[in-house]
Design a protein around this motif. Structure first.
Motif, PDB file in Angstrom:
ATOM      1  N   LEU A   1       0.717  -1.081  -0.026  1.00  0.00           N
ATOM      2  CA  LEU A   1      -0.013  -0.011   0.219  1.00  0.00           C
ATOM      3  C   LEU A   1       0.887   1.197   0.183  1.00  0.00           C
ATOM      4  O   LEU A   1       0.468   2.263  -0.729  1.00  0.00           O
ATOM      5  CB  LEU A   1      -1.065  -0.129   1.165  1.00  0.00           C
ATOM      6  CG  LEU A   1      -2.185  -1.272   0.925  1.00  0.00           C
ATOM      7  CD1 LEU A   1      -2.850  -1.110   2.390  1.00  0.00           C
ATOM      8  CD2 LEU A   1      -3.004  -0.908  -0.013  1.00  0.00           C
ATOM      9  N   ASP A   2       2.077   1.184   0.656  1.00  0.00           N
ATOM     10  CA  ASP A   2       2.822   2.345   0.782  1.00  0.00           C
ATOM     11  C   ASP A   2       3.489   2.563  -0.824  1.00  0.00           C
ATOM     12  O   ASP A   2       3.584   3.621  -1.066  1.00  0.00           O
ATOM     13  CB  ASP A   2       4.346   1.938   1.556  1.00  0.00           C
ATOM     14  CG  ASP A   2       3.633   2.209   3.200  1.00  0.00           C
ATOM     15  OD1 ASP A   2       2.633   2.891   3.257  1.00  0.00           O
ATOM     16  OD2 ASP A   2       4.686   1.686   3.972  1.00  0.00           O
TER      17      ASP A   2
ATOM     18  N   ALA B   1       0.775   4.123  -2.790  1.00  0.00           N
ATOM     19  CA  ALA B   1       0.457   5.723  -2.465  1.00  0.00           C
ATOM     20  C   ALA B   1       1.664   6.585  -3.305  1.00  0.00           C
ATOM     21  O   ALA B   1       1.340   7.614  -3.642  1.00  0.00           O
ATOM     22  CB  ALA B   1       0.716   5.848  -1.022  1.00  0.00           C
TER      23      ALA B   1
ATOM     24  N   GLN C   1      -5.457   8.650  -2.915  1.00  0.00           N
ATOM     25  CA  GLN C   1      -4.734   8.442  -1.692  1.00  0.00           C
ATOM     26  C   GLN C   1      -5.348   8.346  -0.596  1.00  0.00           C
ATOM     27  O   GLN C   1      -4.996   7.492   0.457  1.00  0.00           O
ATOM     28  CB  GLN C   1      -4.111   9.660  -1.701  1.00  0.00           C
ATOM     29  CG  GLN C   1      -2.844  10.078  -2.897  1.00  0.00           C
ATOM     30  CD  GLN C   1      -1.584   9.388  -2.417  1.00  0.00           C
ATOM     31  OE1 GLN C   1      -1.628   8.405  -1.683  1.00  0.00           O
ATOM     32  NE2 GLN C   1      -0.522   9.764  -3.154  1.00  0.00           N
ATOM     33  N   ASN C   2      -6.630   9.017  -0.257  1.00  0.00           N
ATOM     34  CA  ASN C   2      -7.235   8.357   0.983  1.00  0.00           C
ATOM     35  C   ASN C   2      -7.836   7.201   0.981  1.00  0.00           C
ATOM     36  O   ASN C   2      -7.857   6.822   2.047  1.00  0.00           O
ATOM     37  CB  ASN C   2      -8.543   9.532   0.870  1.00  0.00           C
ATOM     38  CG  ASN C   2      -8.419  11.103   1.250  1.00  0.00           C
ATOM     39  OD1 ASN C   2      -7.101  11.156   1.661  1.00  0.00           O
ATOM     40  ND2 ASN C   2      -8.945  11.993   0.625  1.00  0.00           N
TER      41      ASN C   2
ATOM     42  N   ILE D   1      -6.335   4.322  -0.109  1.00  0.00           N
ATOM     43  CA  ILE D   1      -4.997   3.737   0.277  1.00  0.00           C
ATOM     44  C   ILE D   1      -4.793   4.003   1.499  1.00  0.00           C
ATOM     45  O   ILE D   1      -4.400   3.070   2.407  1.00  0.00           O
ATOM     46  CB  ILE D   1      -3.813   4.231  -0.783  1.00  0.00           C
ATOM     47  CG1 ILE D   1      -4.335   3.713  -2.411  1.00  0.00           C
ATOM     48  CG2 ILE D   1      -2.892   3.465  -0.302  1.00  0.00           C
ATOM     49  CD1 ILE D   1      -3.468   4.299  -3.341  1.00  0.00           C
ATOM     50  N   SER D   2      -5.027   5.174   2.000  1.00  0.00           N
ATOM     51  CA  SER D   2      -4.380   5.662   3.480  1.00  0.00           C
ATOM     52  C   SER D   2      -5.423   4.997   4.544  1.00  0.00           C
ATOM     53  O   SER D   2      -5.133   4.428   5.569  1.00  0.00           O
ATOM     54  CB  SER D   2      -4.152   7.164   3.524  1.00  0.00           C
ATOM     55  OG  SER D   2      -3.592   7.683   2.769  1.00  0.00           O
TER      56      SER D   2
ATOM     57  N   ARG E   1      -4.558   1.247   4.687  1.00  0.00           N
ATOM     58  CA  ARG E   1      -3.102   1.329   5.237  1.00  0.00           C
ATOM     59  C   ARG E   1      -3.134   1.186   6.738  1.00  0.00           C
ATOM     60  O   ARG E   1      -2.841   0.647   7.632  1.00  0.00           O
ATOM     61  CB  ARG E   1      -2.397   2.299   4.778  1.00  0.00           C
ATOM     62  CG  ARG E   1      -1.055   2.096   5.468  1.00  0.00           C
ATOM     63  CD  ARG E   1      -0.145   1.141   5.113  1.00  0.00           C
ATOM     64  NE  ARG E   1       1.407   0.936   5.619  1.00  0.00           N
ATOM     65  CZ  ARG E   1       1.691   0.898   7.032  1.00  0.00           C
ATOM     66  NH1 ARG E   1       0.629   0.123   7.996  1.00  0.00           N
ATOM     67  NH2 ARG E   1       2.965   0.823   7.345  1.00  0.00           N
TER      68      ARG E   1
END
Length: 282
Positions: A193-194, A197, A270-271, A273-274, A277
């Motif tokens: 996931l990092d 991003a 991005q949200n 994915i975050s 995570r």
């Protein structure tokens, strides 16, 4: 499977029947040929009627059993023509994962505009080595293939060089469950996931995420790649389909564009994915 494939397999079956009926020493019945080869009669029937695809070894054996070994090369050429469209995992993985990865490396290197949809896992070109290792290991177990996992991982990682080619564009869509699917240990997924991003933003990659809550005009279905609007590669549990007919390409491109209407990009991607995570707590 495509109609072209079915027709080609039926034509191969007809050729096998011709060889049986013109066997050296006189016509053989299906039962007689089966006994000669140590097979069941039903297997002979399935091959001749195009309900089963012969392996290269089986075609060689058929040519020899009918007393016509010189026909083996012709039969193998017909098989290669079939497998240019339908490539079974059993055949592809017979010599391990590296060769399969190299075939995809070549296909992507020869393309300028690539579209992908994936609903099950992160696409190979965006995978971390640890995530790729986990995925390839799962498939090696499923297909009981040679475990050349490290060679396969190294080959898959070389594919990522294309991400930095200014003349190439990747348009990749992932379904949100891909971000949360534990097809690998949580720590490996966290690293993956990092990595995802980090690919939101570069001009060579457009990464979209279709939220689980999004309204969809089509069911997610299976994953596929489209290369230069000229070839589609679709995976299922049994085989890969490499399709280049206009109808297949246009249908998959329409599916991709329809799914894209439900995707989010940039900060919204991005949200998602975050959030995935943070849910891992690692």
């Amino acid at each position: 499977m495509s109609t072209d494939f079915q027709q080609a397999r039926a034509a191969l079956g007809e050729r096998l029947r011709e060889l049986r009926e013109s066997a050296a020493g006189g016509r053989l019945t299906g039962t007689e040929l089966a006994q000669r080869m140590g097979w069941t009669q039903s297997k002979v029937s399935k091959l001749e009627t195009g309900r089963q695809t012969a392996t290269a070894e089986e075609l060689q054996a058929w040519a020899e059993a009918t007393g016509q070994p010189e026909s083996a090369e012709e039969l193998l050429a017909r098989l290669r023509g079939l497998e240019s469209h339908v490539r079974s995992w059993r055949r592809q993985l017979a010599s391990g994962h590296r060769a399969v990865q190299e075939a995809h490396n070549v296909a992507q290197a020869n393309s300028s505009v690539l579209h992908a949809w994936e609903s099950s896992w992160v696409v190979g070109v965006l995978q971390t080595p640890d995530y790729a290792r986990a995925i390839l290991s799962r498939f090696a177990e499923l297909h009981q293939s040679p475990r050349d996992i490290e060679e396969g991982v190294r080959s898959r990682m070389r594919r990522q060089e294309g991400l930095y080619d200014s003349d190439r564009r990747y348009h990749i869509l992932l379904w949100e469950p891909v971000l949360r699917s534990l097809v690998c240990p949580p720590s490996v997924l966290a690293g993956q996931l990092d990595r995802l991003a980090g690919v939101v933003g570069p001009d060579t990659v457009e990464l979209g995420i279709v939220p689980l809550s999004a309204s969809l005009k089509l069911p997610p279905g299976g994953g596929f790649w489209i290369y230069d609007d000229a070839q589609v590669i679709v995976e299922n549990w049994h085989a890969e389909l490499w399709l280049d007919d206009a109808a297949s390409v246009s249908t998959h491109l329409k599916v991709w564009k329809t799914l894209r209407e439900s995707a989010v990009f940039g900060a919204d991607a991005q949200n998602l994915i975050s959030q995935a995570r943070r849910a891992l707590n690692t």
